[in-house]
Write an enzyme that holds these catalytic residues in place. Structure first.
Site, short mmCIF file in Angstrom:
data_model
loop_
_atom_site.label_atom_id
_atom_site.label_comp_id
_atom_site.label_asym_id
_atom_site.label_seq_id
_atom_site.Cartn_x
_atom_site.Cartn_y
_atom_site.Cartn_z
CE LYS A 1 1.78 62.30 33.35
NZ LYS A 1 1.11 61.11 32.24
CE1 TYR B 1 -3.57 62.08 35.13
CE2 TYR B 1 -2.75 61.34 36.93
CZ TYR B 1 -3.22 62.02 35.90
OH TYR B 1 -1.65 62.75 34.69
CG PHE C 1 -5.52 53.78 33.37
CD1 PHE C 1 -5.11 54.70 33.41
CD2 PHE C 1 -6.21 53.20 31.36
CE1 PHE C 1 -5.27 55.85 32.86
CE2 PHE C 1 -6.82 54.54 31.12
CZ PHE C 1 -6.91 55.94 31.29
NE ARG D 1 -3.29 66.39 25.48
CZ ARG D 1 -3.25 65.39 26.16
NH1 ARG D 1 -3.35 66.01 27.57
NH2 ARG D 1 -3.38 64.53 25.48
CB THR E 1 -1.23 58.98 25.72
OG1 THR E 1 -2.21 60.60 25.41
CG2 THR E 1 -1.83 58.63 27.23
CG ASN F 1 2.48 59.42 29.79
OD1 ASN F 1 2.85 60.11 30.85
ND2 ASN F 1 1.65 59.24 28.85
CG HIS G 1 -0.76 66.34 33.23
ND1 HIS G 1 -2.12 65.79 32.98
CD2 HIS G 1 -0.96 67.68 33.63
CE1 HIS G 1 -3.06 66.34 32.66
NE2 HIS G 1 -3.05 67.21 33.67
CD GLU H 1 -5.87 69.01 34.20
OE1 GLU H 1 -6.02 68.14 34.49
OE2 GLU H 1 -4.52 69.47 34.16
P1 IDP Z 1 -3.02 62.03 29.02
O1 IDP Z 1 -2.17 62.31 29.78
O2 IDP Z 1 -2.20 62.27 27.06
O3 IDP Z 1 -3.60 62.85 29.05
P2 IDP Z 1 -5.26 60.56 29.34
O4 IDP Z 1 -5.70 59.81 29.02
O5 IDP Z 1 -5.42 61.76 30.05
O6 IDP Z 1 -3.90 60.72 29.32
O7 IDP Z 1 -4.51 59.63 30.38
C1 IDP Z 1 -3.87 60.50 31.47
C2 IDP Z 1 -2.87 59.38 32.09
O8 IDP Z 1 -3.12 57.79 32.18
C3 IDP Z 1 -1.49 59.57 31.12
O9 IDP Z 1 -0.72 60.49 30.53
C4 IDP Z 1 -0.83 57.62 31.06
O10 IDP Z 1 0.01 58.65 32.55
C5 IDP Z 1 -2.38 56.86 32.13
N1 IDP Z 1 -2.03 56.16 31.23
C6 IDP Z 1 -3.07 56.66 30.28
N2 IDP Z 1 -3.83 55.53 28.92
C7 IDP Z 1 -3.21 54.80 29.32
C8 IDP Z 1 -3.08 53.14 29.54
O11 IDP Z 1 -3.83 52.62 28.50
N3 IDP Z 1 -2.57 52.64 30.68
C9 IDP Z 1 -2.01 52.80 31.07
N4 IDP Z 1 -1.49 54.08 31.65
C10 IDP Z 1 -2.33 54.97 30.88
MG MG Z 2 -5.56 63.80 30.07
#
Ligand code: IDP
Ligand code: MG
Length: 139
Positions: free
Chosen positions: A11, A51, A59, A87, A93, A114, A117, A128
């Site tokens: 990212k 997304y 968010f 993963r 996450t 974070n 992805h 994807e």
């Molecule tokens: P993942 O990347 O671990 O699969 P997802 O739930 O699919 O997590 O969420 C996609 C992305 O959205 C996350 O990697 C993160 O960048 C962002 N995200 C997820 N949950 C939150 C939140 O509660 N606050 C802000 N950003 C979030």
């Molecule tokens: Mg995800």
């Protein structure tokens, strides 16, 4: 288990911080073969599409802004049990919940920024991968 493909993005936070090399090294040490890799930058429309599953979440807008703020590195990866395996290497996450030794534990700032992805299922991995790579490009 069988050999499968998954999709990953380093990212914008991690690319800007110069962490892409170390993240790729962690992925390769975990046994992934890199079938495709390219630096690109998402448009707002692309980030919204990528997304789309999160479009009702509070968010979403912040996530789209973050994912378009700078270059990203997209990767097509192959390994036994690749989706689940990536993963595990990524970590949770929210980096506060990520296990020791994971990419997010080491590099992620917070639940949004974070650093990586990874696809969450073989079906989403296929979608994807197709979003960013044509099959003919994958070695
Ligand atoms: P993942 O990347 O671990 O699969 P997802 O739930 O699919 O997590 O969420 C996609 C992305 O959205 C996350 O990697 C993160 O960048 C962002 N995200 C997820 N949950 C939150 C939140 O509660 N606050 C802000 N950003 C979030
Ligand atoms: Mg995800």
């Amino acid at each position: 288990m069988s050999v499968e493909r998954t999709f990953s993005i380093i990212k914008p936070d991690a690319v800007a911080a110069g962490q892409a090399g170390e993240i790729l090294a962690m992925i390769q040490k975990a046994g992934f073969k890199v079938l495709g890799l390219r630096m690109t930058r998402l448009t707002e429309t692309q980030a919204q599409g990528f997304y789309a599953v999160h479009k009702e979440r509070p968010f979403f807008e912040g996530l789209v802004k973050f994912m378009t703020e700078g270059p990203i590195i997209v990767m097509a990866l192959e390994r036994e049990d690749a989706v689940k395996g990536l993963r595990e290497v990524m970590g949770a996450t929210n980096p506060a919940n990520a296990a020791e030794g994971t990419i997010r534990k080491r590099f992620a700032a917070n639940i949004e920024r974070n650093c990586i992805h990874g696809s969450d299922a073989p079906e989403t991995a296929a979608q994807e991968l197709a979003f960013f790579f044509s099959t003919a490009d994958l070695l």
